[in-house]
Write a protein that holds these residues in place. Structure first.
Motif, PDB file in Angstrom:
ATOM      1  N   ARG A  56       0.804  -1.221   0.000  1.00 16.79           N
ATOM      2  CA  ARG A  56       0.000   0.000   0.000  1.00 16.79           C
ATOM      3  C   ARG A  56       0.841   1.276   0.000  1.00 16.79           C
ATOM      4  O   ARG A  56       0.683   2.140   0.851  1.00 16.79           O
ATOM      5  N   LYS A  75      -1.177   4.615  -0.121  1.00 16.45           N
ATOM      6  CA  LYS A  75      -1.812   4.986   1.148  1.00 16.45           C
ATOM      7  C   LYS A  75      -0.786   5.602   2.094  1.00 16.45           C
ATOM      8  O   LYS A  75      -1.049   6.614   2.740  1.00 16.45           O
ATOM      9  N   ARG A  76       0.394   4.990   2.168  1.00 21.68           N
ATOM     10  CA  ARG A  76       1.451   5.510   3.038  1.00 21.68           C
ATOM     11  C   ARG A  76       1.903   6.891   2.573  1.00 21.68           C
ATOM     12  O   ARG A  76       2.142   7.789   3.386  1.00 21.68           O
ATOM     13  N   THR A  80       0.157   9.082   0.932  1.00 23.89           N
ATOM     14  CA  THR A  80      -0.918  10.032   1.243  1.00 23.89           C
ATOM     15  C   THR A  80      -0.841  10.483   2.691  1.00 23.89           C
ATOM     16  O   THR A  80      -0.983  11.676   2.998  1.00 23.89           O
ATOM     17  N   GLU A  81      -0.606   9.539   3.595  1.00 21.34           N
ATOM     18  CA  GLU A  81      -0.508   9.872   5.015  1.00 21.34           C
ATOM     19  C   GLU A  81       0.668  10.810   5.280  1.00 21.34           C
ATOM     20  O   GLU A  81       0.541  11.796   6.019  1.00 21.34           O
ATOM     21  N   ARG A 115      -7.597  14.183  -5.539  1.00 16.34           N
ATOM     22  CA  ARG A 115      -8.072  13.486  -4.336  1.00 16.34           C
ATOM     23  C   ARG A 115      -7.945  14.345  -3.073  1.00 16.34           C
ATOM     24  O   ARG A 115      -7.996  13.814  -1.965  1.00 16.34           O
ATOM     25  N   HIS A 143      -6.285  -2.081  -6.157  1.00 16.71           N
ATOM     26  CA  HIS A 143      -5.106  -1.621  -5.425  1.00 16.71           C
ATOM     27  C   HIS A 143      -4.164  -0.967  -6.434  1.00 16.71           C
ATOM     28  O   HIS A 143      -3.690  -1.620  -7.368  1.00 16.71           O
TER      29      HIS A 143
END
Length: 512
Positions: free
Chosen positions: A58, A61-62, A64-65, A418, A491
């Motif tokens: 991911r 996702k990482r 984005t964080e 996003r 994904h």
């Protein structure tokens, strides 16, 4: 002999000198970019301790964080070792970033494309790019796109026929495999005036070579050692690339020489169907290749075969892979939201009619507003080119933010599409946000899947027409549904373009 202790001291001295130089270099740039937000960095390693967190499952996702933690006002800076990168997705900066003369240069990362695309429009320096852009622009004007509609139509009908068997057998469909064959045949026919018959279902050496070289370039982009040509040229991957390039360049050059001979013959014989009279007689549509064959350098000389080849290869690369990825994610969203798919279908049937034998005209495409809304919403969430980068050729300032010379600036259509500050509920697929009467108007600088400014995508109008035609034919003829009760969640991975880790399957069923 040199004393071993002296050698150790000399080595330590060299290491210390390099460390001191790197430290002073970073400190100087940090002072110049003091108002760019960013996490604390360490000498020499920069932010590698933070980037290491992206390794593993991911990564999107990482990332984005990390971005949300460390960015401020959608700006930030990142040290990859001693190399400074500036991340800027602030809408106030976008237009200036994309038009500033100091930021028209592509970064050295794009050199990994040069074996295939050489110095075409995608990879060339600013001076060459400026002339070539003016030269190629006529190949994508509205008049040329009108001529291409027949090609879009014919290739779309081939795709519709290919899916008929799957509709009967209910076999799972990997939409990307089929749509990429469509885009390659369509791009090749409009760019070269010849098709590679990728949709025939038979083996195509050119199609296979394009698919493989895309993955080779992606592997090189992701391997820091392979960024060095000297190291890369010693690898097995480089040997394989050379073999593929013989196929790719040989195919393109063969068609160029054949068309050049025909052009010379037409001119010599004053043929009424010559390229010069093709547009007026409307008996033969010009291809992008014809535009390049008729073009001239600043010195008034015709382009060499190599010059034409690199531009044609660039057009094929951009149109084939990027457009196929966009269509893939559109259909993914249609299988997630069957109600939106049905609204698209109803609009298509109302505007274009139920007779699948009838051609879809350019005038009808302009009326397919809801279909275009769905395409735009898909491109917002899944831009095929999620990142782009520019290198500053000189010091410049964008809205009080200083950009030092030789710094790379990163812009991300994926991040902007996003971001909740620009699009409420950004992870929710909402085509109606693009409606003319939408309550919240979308700022053009927040939606940049084709980028904007001087180095924006030259073929964006071409791509939109091609996508609307093929989707209109497909949705008028078939339902596209998930394999099970619900579509499997995608994904995301980055393989030069935005892709999915696993193929996305669906089933196709004929419209009653």
């Amino acid at each position: 002999m040199i004393d071993s202790s002296l050698l150790i001291w000399l080595l330590c001295g060299v290491v210390f000198t390099l460390f001191l130089y790197a430290y002073q270099h970073q400190e100087r740039l940090n002072r110049l970019t003091i108002n760019w937000p960013g996490p604390p960095s360490y000498p020499v390693i920069g932010h590698l301790h933070i980037i290491a967190r992206l390794i593993g499952p991911r990564p999107f996702k990482r990332a984005t964080e990390l971005i949300h933690v460390h960015l401020k006002d959608h700006r930030g800076k990142l040290w990859l070792g001693t190399k400074l990168y500036l991340f800027d997705c602030n809408p106030k900066d976008i237009q200036a970033l994309c038009t500033a003369k100091q930021l028209l240069q592509k970064t050295p990362d794009y050199r990994v494309f040069e074996n295939w695309l050489c110095e075409g429009l995608f990879t060339s320096g600013v001076e060459k790019w400026t002339h070539r852009r003016k030269m190629i622009t006529p190949a994508f004007n509205y008049g040329m796109i009108k001529q291409f509609v027949d090609v879009f139509e014919r290739q779309a009908r081939i795709l519709v026929a290919r899916l008929a068997k799957l509709a009967e057998t209910k076999e799972p469909l990997d939409f990307f495999q089929y749509i990429s064959c469509y885009t390659l045949d369509t791009i090749c026919e409009t760019a070269l005036g010849a098709t590679v018959n990728a949709q025939s279902g038979q083996k195509s050496d050119y199609f296979d070579a394009v698919r493989e070289i895309v993955h080779i370039i992606d592997s090189r982009l992701k391997n820091l050692f392979y960024r060095s040509s000297r190291i890369y040229n010693l690898s097995n991957l480089a040997d394989r690339e050379k073999k593929l390039l013989k196929t790719l360049h040989g195919f393109t050059e063969g068609i160029i020489r054949e068309r050049l001979e025909q052009l010379n013959s037409d001119q010599a014989n004053r043929n009424c169907e010559s390229t010069e009279n093709a547009e007026s007689s409307k008996k033969k549509a010009l291809s992008c290749l014809d535009t390049l064959l008729l073009a001239r350098t600043p010195d008034g000389e015709p382009l060499q075969v190599k010059d034409i080849r690199e531009e044609v290869d660039t057009i094929i690369f951009g149109g084939f892979d990027l457009t196929a990825a966009t269509l893939k994610f559109f259909m993914y969203n249609m299988t997630l939201h069957l109600e939106y798919q049905q609204l698209c279908r109803e609009e298509i049937l109302q505007v274009c009619g139920k007779d699948t034998g009838e051609a879809i005209t350019l005038e009808q495409l302009h009326q397919l507003e809801y279909l275009e809304m769905c395409i735009k919403e898909s491109m917002r969430m899944y831009p095929s080119g999620p990142f782009t980068s520019r290198r500053a050729t000189a010091n410049c300032r964008i809205n009080e933010f200083f950009i030092p010379k030789d710094t790379d600036v990163i812009i991300s259509p994926l991040y902007m599409g996003r971001c909740k500050d620009f699009f409420p509920d950004p992870l929710v697929y909402k085509p109606h946000r693009w409606a003319r009467d939408a309550e919240q108007k979308i700022e053009p600088s927040t939606f940049i899947p084709f980028m904007t400014g001087a180095r924006s995508c030259l073929g964006q109008r071409y791509a939109m027409v091609m996508m609307k035609i093929v989707l209109s034919h497909l949705l008028r003829k078939y339902y596209f549904e998930p394999i099970g009760e619900r579509q499997e969640k995608a994904h995301l991975i980055f393989v030069m373009t935005l892709q999915t880790k696993n193929p996305i399957y669906c089933k196709v069923r004929a419209v009653d």
